[in-house]
Scaffold this motif. Structure first.
Motif, short mmCIF file in Angstrom:
data_model
loop_
_atom_site.label_atom_id
_atom_site.label_comp_id
_atom_site.label_asym_id
_atom_site.label_seq_id
_atom_site.Cartn_x
_atom_site.Cartn_y
_atom_site.Cartn_z
N ASN A 89 0.56 -41.59 47.43
CA ASN A 89 0.34 -42.98 47.02
C ASN A 89 1.21 -43.34 45.83
O ASN A 89 1.80 -44.42 45.79
CB ASN A 89 -1.14 -43.21 46.69
CG ASN A 89 -2.02 -43.13 47.91
OD1 ASN A 89 -1.56 -43.25 49.05
ND2 ASN A 89 -3.30 -42.91 47.69
N TYR A 90 1.29 -42.45 44.86
CA TYR A 90 2.09 -42.71 43.66
C TYR A 90 3.57 -42.81 44.01
O TYR A 90 4.26 -43.73 43.57
CB TYR A 90 1.86 -41.61 42.62
CG TYR A 90 2.69 -41.78 41.38
CD1 TYR A 90 2.39 -42.78 40.46
CD2 TYR A 90 3.79 -40.97 41.14
CE1 TYR A 90 3.17 -42.96 39.33
CE2 TYR A 90 4.57 -41.14 40.01
CZ TYR A 90 4.26 -42.13 39.10
OH TYR A 90 5.03 -42.30 37.99
N MET A 91 4.08 -41.89 44.81
CA MET A 91 5.51 -41.90 45.15
C MET A 91 5.84 -43.09 46.06
O MET A 91 6.93 -43.63 45.99
CB MET A 91 5.91 -40.58 45.81
CG MET A 91 5.81 -39.37 44.88
SD MET A 91 6.61 -39.54 43.28
CE MET A 91 8.33 -39.41 43.74
N ALA A 92 4.89 -43.50 46.89
CA ALA A 92 5.12 -44.68 47.73
C ALA A 92 5.23 -45.93 46.86
O ALA A 92 6.02 -46.83 47.16
CB ALA A 92 4.00 -44.83 48.75
N GLY A 126 0.34 -30.69 37.10
CA GLY A 126 1.37 -30.83 36.09
C GLY A 126 1.75 -29.49 35.50
O GLY A 126 1.65 -28.45 36.13
N ILE A 127 2.19 -29.52 34.27
CA ILE A 127 2.54 -28.32 33.53
C ILE A 127 1.42 -28.08 32.53
O ILE A 127 0.89 -29.02 31.94
CB ILE A 127 3.90 -28.51 32.83
CG1 ILE A 127 4.97 -28.72 33.89
CG2 ILE A 127 4.23 -27.33 31.95
CD1 ILE A 127 6.34 -29.03 33.36
N LEU A 128 1.04 -26.83 32.35
CA LEU A 128 -0.12 -26.51 31.52
C LEU A 128 0.04 -27.04 30.10
O LEU A 128 -0.93 -27.45 29.47
CB LEU A 128 -0.36 -25.00 31.51
CG LEU A 128 -1.77 -24.53 31.18
CD1 LEU A 128 -2.81 -25.22 32.04
CD2 LEU A 128 -1.89 -23.04 31.34
N SER A 129 1.27 -27.10 29.58
CA SER A 129 1.51 -27.64 28.24
C SER A 129 1.30 -29.15 28.22
O SER A 129 0.93 -29.71 27.19
CB SER A 129 2.94 -27.35 27.81
OG SER A 129 3.26 -26.01 28.04
N TYR A 130 1.56 -29.82 29.34
CA TYR A 130 1.36 -31.25 29.48
C TYR A 130 0.46 -31.50 30.68
O TYR A 130 0.91 -31.96 31.73
CB TYR A 130 2.71 -31.97 29.72
CG TYR A 130 3.75 -31.69 28.69
CD1 TYR A 130 3.76 -32.40 27.50
CD2 TYR A 130 4.73 -30.73 28.90
CE1 TYR A 130 4.74 -32.16 26.55
CE2 TYR A 130 5.71 -30.48 27.96
CZ TYR A 130 5.70 -31.19 26.78
OH TYR A 130 6.66 -30.94 25.84
N ILE A 161 11.66 -33.16 37.91
CA ILE A 161 10.55 -33.29 38.85
C ILE A 161 9.43 -33.96 38.09
O ILE A 161 9.08 -33.55 36.98
CB ILE A 161 10.09 -31.91 39.37
CG1 ILE A 161 11.23 -31.22 40.09
CG2 ILE A 161 8.89 -32.06 40.28
CD1 ILE A 161 10.93 -29.78 40.41
N ARG A 162 8.87 -34.97 38.68
CA ARG A 162 7.74 -35.63 38.02
C ARG A 162 6.57 -34.64 37.92
O ARG A 162 6.23 -33.97 38.88
CB ARG A 162 7.32 -36.86 38.81
CG ARG A 162 8.35 -37.94 38.79
CD ARG A 162 7.82 -39.18 39.47
NE ARG A 162 8.81 -40.22 39.45
CZ ARG A 162 8.94 -41.10 38.45
NH1 ARG A 162 8.15 -41.03 37.42
NH2 ARG A 162 9.87 -42.02 38.49
N GLY A 163 5.99 -34.58 36.73
CA GLY A 163 4.92 -33.63 36.47
C GLY A 163 3.71 -33.84 37.34
O GLY A 163 3.01 -32.89 37.69
N ASN A 164 3.44 -35.09 37.71
CA ASN A 164 2.25 -35.33 38.54
C ASN A 164 2.43 -34.86 39.96
O ASN A 164 1.48 -34.83 40.72
CB ASN A 164 1.87 -36.81 38.50
CG ASN A 164 2.94 -37.70 39.09
OD1 ASN A 164 4.05 -37.27 39.36
ND2 ASN A 164 2.60 -38.95 39.30
#
Length: 179
Positions: free
Chosen positions: A120-123, A87-91, A66-69
């Motif tokens: 927008n990003y996934m599009a 995202g993930i707290l580590s990243y 899964i994309r973090g964003n």
């Protein structure tokens, strides 16, 4: 001939059974079983799972990538506290986790902004149907009203994919304990 005593025949009465009560009871039973049948149907909630994505970077897990964003986490604390991060707290995808309030100009506004950003990003990648994934983590000190309010926000903002999780990482526990 002999005078035999005449047999006296009893007069047959017209026997008539009143079926009004039975008809009433049968209609009540029909209505009862129709209502019970309707109430016993299982109520289900739609489940939308993220697609497996082969291009995901450091966010690969055992269930796919899964994309973090796409991830947006909402931590619910005591005294109506909400802490969010992307995202993930580590990243982290953002500079730092944010503490915000409930309401139209608080959590709802941030969820809508994140939803639009991810769409927008996934599009741009050619996957317009993949949207934001919201992870809701209520702490043991949060109240039930806050959880219901967040679920209402998911319905209002039309977030399709969200989950409620109750396991906290040490970093998330520290975030809720601070302040």
């Amino acid at each position: 001939m002999q005078n035999l005593p005449k047999k006296v025949r009893s007069k047959k009465l017209n026997s008539r059974v009143d079926l009004t009560a039975m008809v009433s009871v049968s209609f009540l039973l029909i209505i009862f079983f129709m209502v019970v049948g309707e109430l016993s149907k299982a109520k289900v909630m739609d489940l939308a799972l993220p697609d497996k994505d082969p291009i995901c970077g450091p966010y690969c897990g055992t269930g796919g990538c899964i994309r973090g964003n796409r991830l947006y986490t909402i931590l619910l604390g005591d005294d109506d506290r909400i802490i969010t991060y992307s995202g993930i707290l580590s990243y982290p995808e953002e500079a730092a986790p944010k503490e915000i309030q409930f309401g139209k100009n608080g959590i709802r506004k941030l969820i809508l902004l994140k939803k639009q950003e991810v769409q927008n990003y996934m599009a741009s990648l050619g996957k317009p149907k993949n949207g934001v994934i919201v992870i809701i983590k209520p702490s043991k000190k949060s109240n039930f009203k806050n959880l219901i309010d967040i679920l209402d926000e998911m319905a209002i903002t039309k977030i399709d994919t969200y989950t409620i999780v109750n396991d906290f990482t040490p970093e998330e526990s520290n975030l809720l304990a601070s302040n």
